[in-house]
Design a protein around this motif. Structure first.
Motif, PDB file in Angstrom:
ATOM      1  N   HIS A  72      11.616 -15.264  -3.205  1.00 26.75           N
ATOM      2  CA  HIS A  72      12.870 -14.516  -3.309  1.00 26.75           C
ATOM      3  C   HIS A  72      12.617 -13.033  -3.519  1.00 26.75           C
ATOM      4  CE1 HIS A  72      17.137 -13.941  -4.244  1.00 26.75           C
ATOM      5  NE2 HIS A  72      16.773 -13.254  -5.314  1.00 26.75           N
ATOM      6  N   HIS A  73      11.592 -12.702  -4.294  1.00 32.21           N
ATOM      7  CA  HIS A  73      11.268 -11.306  -4.584  1.00 32.21           C
ATOM      8  C   HIS A  73      10.230 -10.734  -3.630  1.00 32.21           C
ATOM      9  CE1 HIS A  73      13.693 -11.033  -8.233  1.00 32.21           C
ATOM     10  NE2 HIS A  73      13.262 -12.236  -8.544  1.00 32.21           N
ATOM     11  N   GLY A  74       9.712 -11.563  -2.722  1.00 35.01           N
ATOM     12  CA  GLY A  74       8.810 -11.090  -1.687  1.00 35.01           C
ATOM     13  C   GLY A  74       7.518 -10.497  -2.195  1.00 35.01           C
TER      14      GLY A  74
ATOM     15  N   LEU B 269      -0.971 -10.009  -5.443  1.00 30.16           N
ATOM     16  CA  LEU B 269      -0.643  -8.598  -5.243  1.00 30.16           C
ATOM     17  C   LEU B 269       0.868  -8.449  -5.117  1.00 30.16           C
ATOM     18  CD1 LEU B 269      -3.388  -7.855  -2.576  1.00 30.16           C
ATOM     19  CD2 LEU B 269      -3.438  -7.179  -4.983  1.00 30.16           C
ATOM     20  N   PRO B 270       1.535  -7.832  -6.084  1.00 24.84           N
ATOM     21  CA  PRO B 270       2.992  -7.677  -6.026  1.00 24.84           C
ATOM     22  C   PRO B 270       3.403  -6.587  -5.033  1.00 24.84           C
ATOM     23  CG  PRO B 270       2.149  -6.617  -7.993  1.00 24.84           C
ATOM     24  CD  PRO B 270       0.964  -7.259  -7.322  1.00 24.84           C
ATOM     25  N   ILE B 271       3.049  -6.790  -3.759  1.00 28.02           N
ATOM     26  CA  ILE B 271       3.362  -5.847  -2.683  1.00 28.02           C
ATOM     27  C   ILE B 271       4.423  -6.489  -1.807  1.00 28.02           C
ATOM     28  CG2 ILE B 271       2.447  -4.626  -0.675  1.00 28.02           C
ATOM     29  CD1 ILE B 271      -0.288  -4.648  -2.045  1.00 28.02           C
ATOM     30  N   THR B 272       5.544  -5.807  -1.601  1.00 34.48           N
ATOM     31  CA  THR B 272       6.665  -6.402  -0.876  1.00 34.48           C
ATOM     32  C   THR B 272       6.461  -6.411   0.631  1.00 34.48           C
ATOM     33  OG1 THR B 272       7.801  -4.267  -0.946  1.00 34.48           O
ATOM     34  CG2 THR B 272       8.343  -5.853  -2.664  1.00 34.48           C
ATOM     35  N   SER B 273       5.610  -5.530   1.164  1.00 38.48           N
ATOM     36  CA  SER B 273       5.340  -5.508   2.603  1.00 38.48           C
ATOM     37  C   SER B 273       4.428  -6.676   2.959  1.00 38.48           C
ATOM     38  CB  SER B 273       4.686  -4.186   3.011  1.00 38.48           C
ATOM     39  OG  SER B 273       4.185  -4.272   4.332  1.00 38.48           O
ATOM     40  N   THR B 274       4.937  -7.594   3.795  1.00 43.00           N
ATOM     41  CA  THR B 274       4.146  -8.765   4.184  1.00 43.00           C
ATOM     42  C   THR B 274       2.893  -8.366   4.940  1.00 43.00           C
ATOM     43  OG1 THR B 274       6.186 -10.063   4.327  1.00 43.00           O
ATOM     44  CG2 THR B 274       4.236 -10.969   5.399  1.00 43.00           C
ATOM     45  N   ILE B 275       3.023  -7.383   5.820  1.00 44.79           N
ATOM     46  CA  ILE B 275       1.879  -6.956   6.640  1.00 44.79           C
ATOM     47  C   ILE B 275       0.786  -6.361   5.764  1.00 44.79           C
ATOM     48  CG2 ILE B 275       1.130  -5.358   8.441  1.00 44.79           C
ATOM     49  CD1 ILE B 275       3.886  -5.693   9.724  1.00 44.79           C
ATOM     50  N   VAL B 276       1.167  -5.471   4.860  1.00 39.20           N
ATOM     51  CA  VAL B 276       0.178  -4.835   3.994  1.00 39.20           C
ATOM     52  C   VAL B 276      -0.455  -5.844   3.052  1.00 39.20           C
ATOM     53  CG1 VAL B 276      -0.176  -3.084   2.214  1.00 39.20           C
ATOM     54  CG2 VAL B 276       1.306  -2.595   4.163  1.00 39.20           C
ATOM     55  N   ARG B 277       0.359  -6.764   2.518  1.00 38.96           N
ATOM     56  CA  ARG B 277      -0.192  -7.777   1.618  1.00 38.96           C
ATOM     57  C   ARG B 277      -1.168  -8.689   2.368  1.00 38.96           C
ATOM     58  NH1 ARG B 277       4.241  -9.689  -0.216  1.00 38.96           N
ATOM     59  NH2 ARG B 277       4.321 -11.616   0.973  1.00 38.96           N
TER      60      ARG B 277
END
Length: 357
Positions: free
Chosen positions: A217-219, A64-72
């Motif tokens: 790097h891109h989270g 999942l290309p989601i940058t929020s760690t919590i949501v991912r």
């Protein structure tokens, strides 16, 4: 059908004509890479001939290309408990849905979506979804009302290869771009960067580490199938491009092909090397050269770095959308509230047929 090998290659490829990365060989490769992801194939026939197809994958893990760690993290936990039933082409950003021309289009879509909805409920899936639907293929009114369209912006790119060799391609670039390519090559030589092109993966463990570097790097989380893809790469047309400084791997990427189309994937970089950007430039330039020299007609370049790719004659592809059918109230809430994380907008189409988990 659960296995693509149950279908004759000739019949499969007849239906795949004109669809990138849809051959019997590619799907056999995809199954090997996604060995822990159950597949199901729905094939509709008319007069004994296949006319429509949906390739489905029941995913308990998804990149999942989601940058929020919590949501991912939350999304990962949901999918581990309630999987996604996804219609897509394996390992690339293309739809797994093939429909006939009118007048069978609407009826085929109706039959396929009805069966997919049933399978999603039987599998206790979070939702069923048809990914990577192109705007030209989208007709909201033809889809059942339990499906919601989710649109999102991306920067997927393609290079239509129109040149007989790399020299003609190079001369077609703007003067400033040609100058930069020469300067970047000179700098790479000064730094001692050497590029190699192989038909198999070299330094597997180091490569996986560098690929993970780029994802971190891109989270955007880590692809769960990287190792399997590299270990099974000999099943398809494959080129491995690696960048070295003496015996140190400082960059890598893959070129995978199916018929006349190829795609660049699994970029890896060593960010501890202060001049890593010149490694990146050389990998991109070599990918293009390799695609042209191998005689491919299209090189799909993924997203990101669009300005650089535009100068290299890459074109931006139309934004995709997904058609999603939640199987529960929880899933419906997730679709409505998480879609904006992909830069998306959710249509107002009703979702009255959702069932509870």
């Amino acid at each position: 059908m659960r296995d693509v090998k149950e279908i004759e290659p000739e019949a499969w490829d007849q239906l795949s004509a004109g669809h990138p990365f849809s051959s019997h060989r590619w799907y056999t490769f995809g199954q090997a890479v996604l060995a822990d992801t159950p597949s199901t194939y729905l094939v509709l026939t008319s007069g004994g001939e296949p006319v429509a197809r949906a390739a489905l994958w029941l995913k308990h893990r998804e990149w999942l290309p989601i940058t929020s760690t919590i949501v991912r993290y939350t999304a990962d936990k949901l999918i581990q408990r309630w999987p996604l039933l996804s219609c897509e082409t394996p390992l690339v950003s293309f739809s797994g849905l093939i429909l006939p021309d009118s007048p069978l289009w609407v009826k085929a879509l109706e039959l396929i979506t009805q069966k997919v909805t049933e399978l999603a409920k039987e599998s206790h899936a979070l939702c069923s979804l048809f990914g990577y639907i192109q705007p030209a293929e989208l007709n909201d009114s033809a889809w059942p009302k339990n499906y919601t369209s989710v649109s999102y912006e991306d920067e997927e790119t393609v290079l239509p290869i129109q040149w007989p060799d790399y020299n003609e391609y190079f001369m077609s670039l703007a003067h400033s771009t040609r100058r930069n390519i020469r300067l970047h090559g000179k700098k790479a030589d000064e730094l001692g960067i050497t590029l190699l092109v192989n038909e198999n993966v070299t330094a597997l463990e180091e490569a996986i580490s560098l690929i993970g570097n780029v994802e971190s790097h891109h989270g955007v989380g880590h692809r769960p199938w990287t190792r399997n893809l590299l270990q099974n790469s000999g099943m398809v047309d494959f080129r491995w491009i690696s960048a070295w400084m003496d015996d140190r791997l400082v960059g890598c990427c893959s070129l995978l092909a199916d018929g006349p189309a190829c795609t660049a994937t699994l970029l890896g970089l060593d960010y501890s090397f202060s001049n890593w950007i010149f490694v990146y430039y050389q990998l991109i330039y070599r990918l293009v050269r390799c695609a042209i020299e191998q005689g491919y007609e299209k090189l799909y370049g993924g997203g990101g770095a669009y300005e650089l790719k535009r100068r290299l004659h890459f074109q931006k592809l139309p934004d995709d959308c997904m058609m999603v059918s939640p199987t529960s109230t929880l899933a419906g809430w997730f679709v409505r509230n998480s879609s904006h994380l992909l830069g998306s907008s959710v249509s107002e189409q009703a979702n009255e047929d959702a069932a509870r988990i």
